[in-house]
Design a protein around this motif. Structure first.
Motif, short mmCIF file in Angstrom:
data_model
loop_
_atom_site.label_atom_id
_atom_site.label_comp_id
_atom_site.label_asym_id
_atom_site.label_seq_id
_atom_site.Cartn_x
_atom_site.Cartn_y
_atom_site.Cartn_z
N ALA A 649 0.82 -1.14 -0.13
CA ALA A 649 -0.03 0.00 -0.11
C ALA A 649 0.91 1.31 0.07
CB ALA A 649 -0.97 -0.18 1.21
N ASP A 652 2.06 2.03 -3.04
CA ASP A 652 0.86 2.54 -3.82
C ASP A 652 0.46 1.33 -5.07
OD1 ASP A 652 -1.05 4.36 -4.32
OD2 ASP A 652 0.08 5.64 -5.44
N MET A 654 -1.75 -0.94 -5.14
CA MET A 654 -3.15 -1.47 -4.39
C MET A 654 -3.59 -2.71 -4.64
SD MET A 654 -3.45 0.50 -1.81
CE MET A 654 -5.38 0.24 -1.59
N PHE A 696 -3.84 0.61 4.23
CA PHE A 696 -4.81 1.35 3.46
C PHE A 696 -4.82 2.83 4.08
CE2 PHE A 696 -7.00 -2.91 2.40
CZ PHE A 696 -5.92 -3.10 1.45
N ARG A 711 -5.52 5.18 1.19
CA ARG A 711 -5.71 4.89 -0.07
C ARG A 711 -6.84 3.69 -0.14
NH1 ARG A 711 -0.25 4.80 0.61
NH2 ARG A 711 1.03 5.94 -1.05
N PRO A 713 -8.72 0.19 -1.97
CA PRO A 713 -8.67 -0.79 -3.14
C PRO A 713 -9.94 -0.41 -4.01
CG PRO A 713 -8.55 -2.04 -0.78
CD PRO A 713 -8.78 -0.37 -0.54
#
Lengths: 768, 768
Positions: A649, A652, A654, A696, A711, A713
């Motif tokens: 994560a 980046d 994902m 995340f 972040r 998904p």
């Protein structure tokens, strides 16, 4: 994944249909616990099929004599294990004289199990046709009370469907139990007293050697269509057993219900000679409340836990179910009420790992408990190790260390080492580092420095002394080295200069020296006490620093990476992607030597260091190391995917982070490792929580402030979690558009989101 | 040394005075054997003190289920061990109704044990005052017949000294025996038949699982002052026991003697249903001869053995006693009559190591048997491995190897691996090299090439295939490496590139390739058969050669030495001389991890390679390596001093060589390792023989000729030994003046002495 019979549901674990092959798996998955006791989802009524019985009392253990093929000096004499305890849940049921046994029924339909995580209860219902032709509907609800943690409650309902029937309930207690896990078939329990007293019954038994006295107790009530009947049971007692018989007729469609109140009182919490009295007090309380009110209180108690610890995921019910299952099980295992307890890798869901404490607690569980409970809970986990410091020093002495050097055990119940595999017991010494790191982590997160002068510094000194003695000087390298260790990746044994171990060793010394100065300056009284107790001199700390500042770290200049250990690049560097799938999992397919000489990594090793000490490295360095090591990682430890999910994560990536997340969060529900029937992977569940919050959500504590890099998904619409940060409750919601923050309480708080300062005002939601 | 109660004597082992503390040590030291069976020196009469019973039948073993703490893939399921067998020696004695028991006698005087090595018998005599006041003189002589190797003979004499007395002898058989060494307390024996038949008795029993049927038998005769009495005994039988009672009065000074003939017939050598018949045949033979004649035959048989294998040492009785004890025990253990048998590290003197075969046989024992027996004996030892080739291939397959690669087991009885310690079982793979080396060594010494085309080449191919697969390519080094091994020095585990292992691996491949060509050229028929059977292609042997010629050897350019393994110089290089004596032996004082990260060497490792392949290195190279490694060597393996003694002699360091010699030759007599009560170190005894013949005598085979570089310790006047070299018998005598050589037979023979050619004529002694 290896199974998918669990029905997706946001709040419940559901099984539909009766499959004898799944009984043992479901016994694990539908386990219940309340921190003080635990119970696998065994049937109350007799079951002649394949089953794995398990009832456990927290902290009640037995030192089982070590079994080895070839003894090595330094091995401990015992492995302390939490025992399978006397059975309090049993209720034999007969219908017109025919025993109800799901293994022998003519037909079983509408079989359904539900573990309701929101409310904290487990229900099993089915229709069965007995060999005598009688059809009955069964509905059983069971929970272990959070309010009265010595008690469990069962409501067992029977409804004849096709005929009037005479139903006999025989609730019983049975101390004729055995451990599957036993080295020498020792007798673990000695039963001293079996009593039936009116509607109540008691079995007193103590563990051999450790002499934990326990009283297993029960009391039952019989209901007919909801109406309580005033009946006195007939009793059967024998040496290890007491049963009560309730016989009642029910017409077609009428429901007979037995309410059974049972559990344990234990000499850990009461006087040994007052266990029956204590049990009677518990029974008085719980029967006064009765089943319905107790269930209401159970719902309330779980609501409070969820209020703080829930994580919502919108748009992905399997992911939602997975994370709640993890959070639920962690709370069933440990609630932070007793600093003598800790978190065993299987909690109360099986016998493997003996219910003992591993470094999992410090490396994986503490962040979860810090953020979802009052900080006193994490402090209790730290104090557990402080209380074991004397034993850790003894443990180090057994291995030849001196002068107060402390080596915490690999596995322990009471502070003594239990484990007996030289490459782990003697060499997986990085565990000492995790115990020091947890002290740092606790202060970083809670801001509660008091633990360090009061207790933590002594632990740190013992650990720093260990590393100082364990490192040796290499004339050839003109540096200190740490030879003969096993790193977090247990697929390498007895290696030299495991980078992670060397790194955390250096960090431990540096951090201890720093804290010594800080305590000296800020807490002179504590400092004086500690120096007096430990006899620490300036000369000694100077020697530590010489070691720390001259410690060797293996690296490849060419590749620009730290090497997992000396010689790693001499291996045949074939990535997991190029490994024949039929060869996996390698821990089942390959002999141990083949695993050892392969490049394959069981769980994060160098990357575990990058996780703990991420601010020491740039994102480019992380990427380089992740790209080098992850392709060799087989993730055959339950503790592996979470750290990789967090790092993916951060990089980046994902899709990769999401794959790792699913694997960690549904490890047991989908039985990735083909072993769920042995019990659940409790400690790795805390890693799942970290995958969301730290992975995340990107949560960190930087300079005493919470920081997020949210972040999400692609598969999810949104997710949310709450954090208790220094007694401030913050709710974080992330969706595909961005993130929102809502603060409870009265004062404003500033956080960082994606590197930008954000001031939050209580009550209103702030969008970043 | 740890004890010195054994009286110095050139031909006998003598203990004087009764000390209960020494009973178990003496039970080991006075053990007797005849290659087919063995017997610890347990008392015949009941002894209520501490004792370690042991009767063993060669080749009768039980696969005991593996016991480990933590299972590793690849572990064998069983450890095959030679069992303690039914007791045939027992003779209970009562005097006026009072049992004779050395543990409860009022007084024991004149206690003496003698193991007469020249004649092959064991005698125990003493005077004892029983609790009832009767004084008796006891004199017991026992031997295991070399002529009739299923039988042992005892003469048990009782003489009342102070009063007439009624003596009851109860010779018995007892199959109620137990192994000390048992993993799970399995029942090892099933007794099926207990028979008393006149003066004879029989117990039939079979081992569980392996179902070796055995018949233990006895027959006794009673003598009064040398006159045989015609008496029929009363019999007692029970489930596991049969005893015969002989009661007779003796006046003061009169001697009653019981002659007991006993032993075993076994289904390894007879039909299972004919064991009693076979036993009766043996009894017929031995009773026809009677005690005295059997003893004469025993003396003759041992005289023949000594005629060829004796080593005399003049001027140093302890050294003389030591070497004879070693030669005697080797001959008691293995006589080369049965190629299903081999030489267990403890022979028939204890249970440790399970009576199984180790690489000791190839590395240490074969030279002794080659030089002191007909070459057929050594060939049988080689054939033993040839017969196990299929199992060695299976063993390699279990560990992931393929295509006929063979890994011989670390420990075995029937060819299957028995050992279960991953760092040994899976990693101490150099044993494969010793098995190949023995083939080379056999041909070098005997000149009998036929073994190679007939059997040896197949073994070599399996071994070469193993090394080829086990080596992996290091891109970093651009060479082949062998990762994750344990060398001969077991104080290092799971190291990379153990020099000895790499060296012998390369040698195995090179030697195999050479033999392939030689067999192809000289034995085309055998070659065709072998190629057909093994499916060996040129492409495959080319690949072997690529590995062999690109194998990496760790070395220090700076020090000019090969390194024991990668990273050896990173250790704290403190020599044994500088190690606190209280820390030794480190295998008792230190935890395993501490041993592993230390530089201390258990037994020759690099120097083992210099021993096997001495002609590959100059004397200067040997000196450099000896000077580097010996100072770190703790010699905590019984196999260590001999190799060092040989090398010290070669370096003309006779004081050191002599010290090592004493340690190896009197290891058990003086109990250096404080464990003689567990049994003797049989295989290292062959190393003692090498210390004299190869060390002091400097015997080598160079270009098909014997070569000597005789040296003599200052402490000795002279020493002599005999060598059977290619069916020529040569006697070598060395004194402080020089050396003399005497050849038997008819033809002349040329040898080299100190590099000079010497032509020997039969019959006359030639001085060099």
């Amino acid at each position: 994944m290896n199974q998918d019979y669990i029905q997706p549901d946001p709040w419940s674990i559901i099984e539909e249909g009766f499959d004898k092959e799944q009984v043992k798996s479901s016994e694990s998955l539908f386990s219940i616990g309340n921190g003080a006791m635990g119970q696998r989802a065994n049937f109350e009524e007799h079951y002649s099929g394949d089953t794995f019985q398990g009832s456990y009392i927290a902290g009640v253990y037995y030192p089982d004599k070590t079994r080895v093929g070839w003894w090595k000096n330094g091995y401990p004499e015992y492995f302390a294990k939490v025992l399978n305890a006397p059975n309090w849940i049993g209720i034999n049921v007969t219908v017109n004289g025919e025993p109800l046994d799901l293994n022998t029924c003519k037909e079983v339909t509408d079989f359904r199990r539900e573990l309701n995580m929101r409310e904290g209860w487990y229900r099993r219902s089915f229709k069965a046709t007995l060999p005598n032709g009688v059809e009955v509907r069964i509905n059983v609800t069971r929970f272990l009370s959070l309010d009265f943690d010595e008690a469990g409650i069962i409501r067992y309902e029977v409804t004849p469907i096709n005929a009037q029937a005479e139903i006999k309930f025989e609730p019983y207690l049975d101390s004729g139990i055995k451990n599957h896990d036993t080295n020498w078939d020792d007798k673990f329990w000695n039963t001293t007293n079996v009593i039936s007293d009116g509607g109540q019954a008691f079995i007193e038994a103590h563990t051999m050697k450790t002499h934990f006295d326990t009283c297993t107790f029960m009391e039952s009530e019989l209901y007919h269509n909801g109406e309580k009947l005033d009946v006195a049971p007939a009793a059967t007692t024998s040496e290890l057993f007491v049963g009560h018989e309730y016989i009642q007729k029910a017409d077609k469609g009428e429901t007979l219900a037995l309410h059974k109140f049972g559990g344990y009182t234990v000499s850990r919490n009461h006087k040994a000679d007052g266990l029956i009295t204590a049990a009677k007090k518990v029974l008085k309380k719980v029967t006064d409340f009765g089943f319905d009110e107790l269930l209401d209180r159970q719902k309330d108690a779980w609501a409070k836990i969820w209020e703080m610890s829930d994580i919502t995921i919108d748009g992905d019910v399997k992911a939602q179910q997975g994370i709640r299952f993890n959070i639920f099980q962690l709370n069933q295992t440990y609630l932070g009420t007793d600093s003598r307890l800790n978190i065993g890798p299987k909690g109360f869901t099986g016998e493997k790992y003996g219910g003992s404490t591993y470094w999992d607690t410090e490396a994986y569980c503490i962040p979860f408990y810090m953020a979802t409970k009052d900080q006193v809970v994490a402090r209790k986990l730290l104090k557990y190790r402080y209380n074991h410091l004397g034993k850790a020093i003894e443990n180090a002495e057994k291995l030849g260390f001196s002068n107060g050097a402390a080596l915490y055990p690999m596995v322990t119940m009471n502070g003594e080492e239990c484990h007996n595999e030289w490459e782990i017991t003697f060499e997986e010494i990085h565990r000492n580092g995790a115990i020091a790191f947890a002290i740092y982590n606790y202060y970083r997160f809670t801001g509660d420095y008091s633990y360090i002068p009061e207790m933590g510094l002594e632990v740190l000194i013992g650990i720093a002394r260990f590393w100082n003695q364990r490192a040796t000087f290499s004339t050839q390298k003109n540096q200190y080295v740490i030879l003969g260790v096993t790193g977090p990746n247990e697929y390498e044994n007895n290696v030299n200069n495991n980078w992670y171990t060397n790194y955390i060793a250096k960090w431990c010394i540096d951090y201890t020296v720093e804290q010594l100065q800080k305590v000296k300056d800020g807490y002179p009284e504590d400092y004086g006490r500690i120096i007096g107790k430990t006899k620490l001199t300036d000369a000694e700390t100077e020697q530590w620093q010489i070691v720390a500042s001259n410690l060797y770290f293996p690296k490849s200049e060419k590749l620009g990476i730290f090497l997992q250990q000396d010689g790693f690049l001499d291996k045949e560097l074939i990535t997991v992607a190029d490994l024949d799938k039929k060869q996996r999992p390698i821990n089942q397919k390959w002999s141990w030597d083949r695993i050892l000489r392969s490049p394959y990594i069981k769980q994060a090793d160098v990357l575990q260091g990058f996780y703990f000490f991420e601010d020491h490295f740039t994102i480019e360095e992380l990427e380089k190391h992740f790209d080098f090591y992850e392709p060799f990682t087989v993730h055959e430890s339950s503790l592996s995917p979470c750290v990789h999910s967090i790092q993916a994560a951060k990089l980046d990536r994902m899709d990769q982070a999401y794959t790792f997340y699913l694997r960690t969060s549904r490890l047991d529900l989908d039985d990735y490792n083909k072993e769920v029937e042995e019990g659940l992977h409790i400690t790795s569940m805390a890693g799942t929580w970290m995958s969301i919050v730290e992975g995340f959500g990107g949560m960190r504590v930087i300079d005493d402030k919470l920081s997020f890099t949210p972040r999400i998904p692609d598969q999810w619409k949104s997710y949310s979690f709450k954090i208790n940060f220094r007694n401030r409750i913050l709710k974080v919601t992330v969706d595909q558009e961005g993130s929102k923050f809502k603060l409870e309480g009265k004062e404003e708080m500033s956080i960082r989101v994606n590197g930008n300062r954000l001031v939050l005002n209580p009550g209103s939601e702030t969008t970043a």
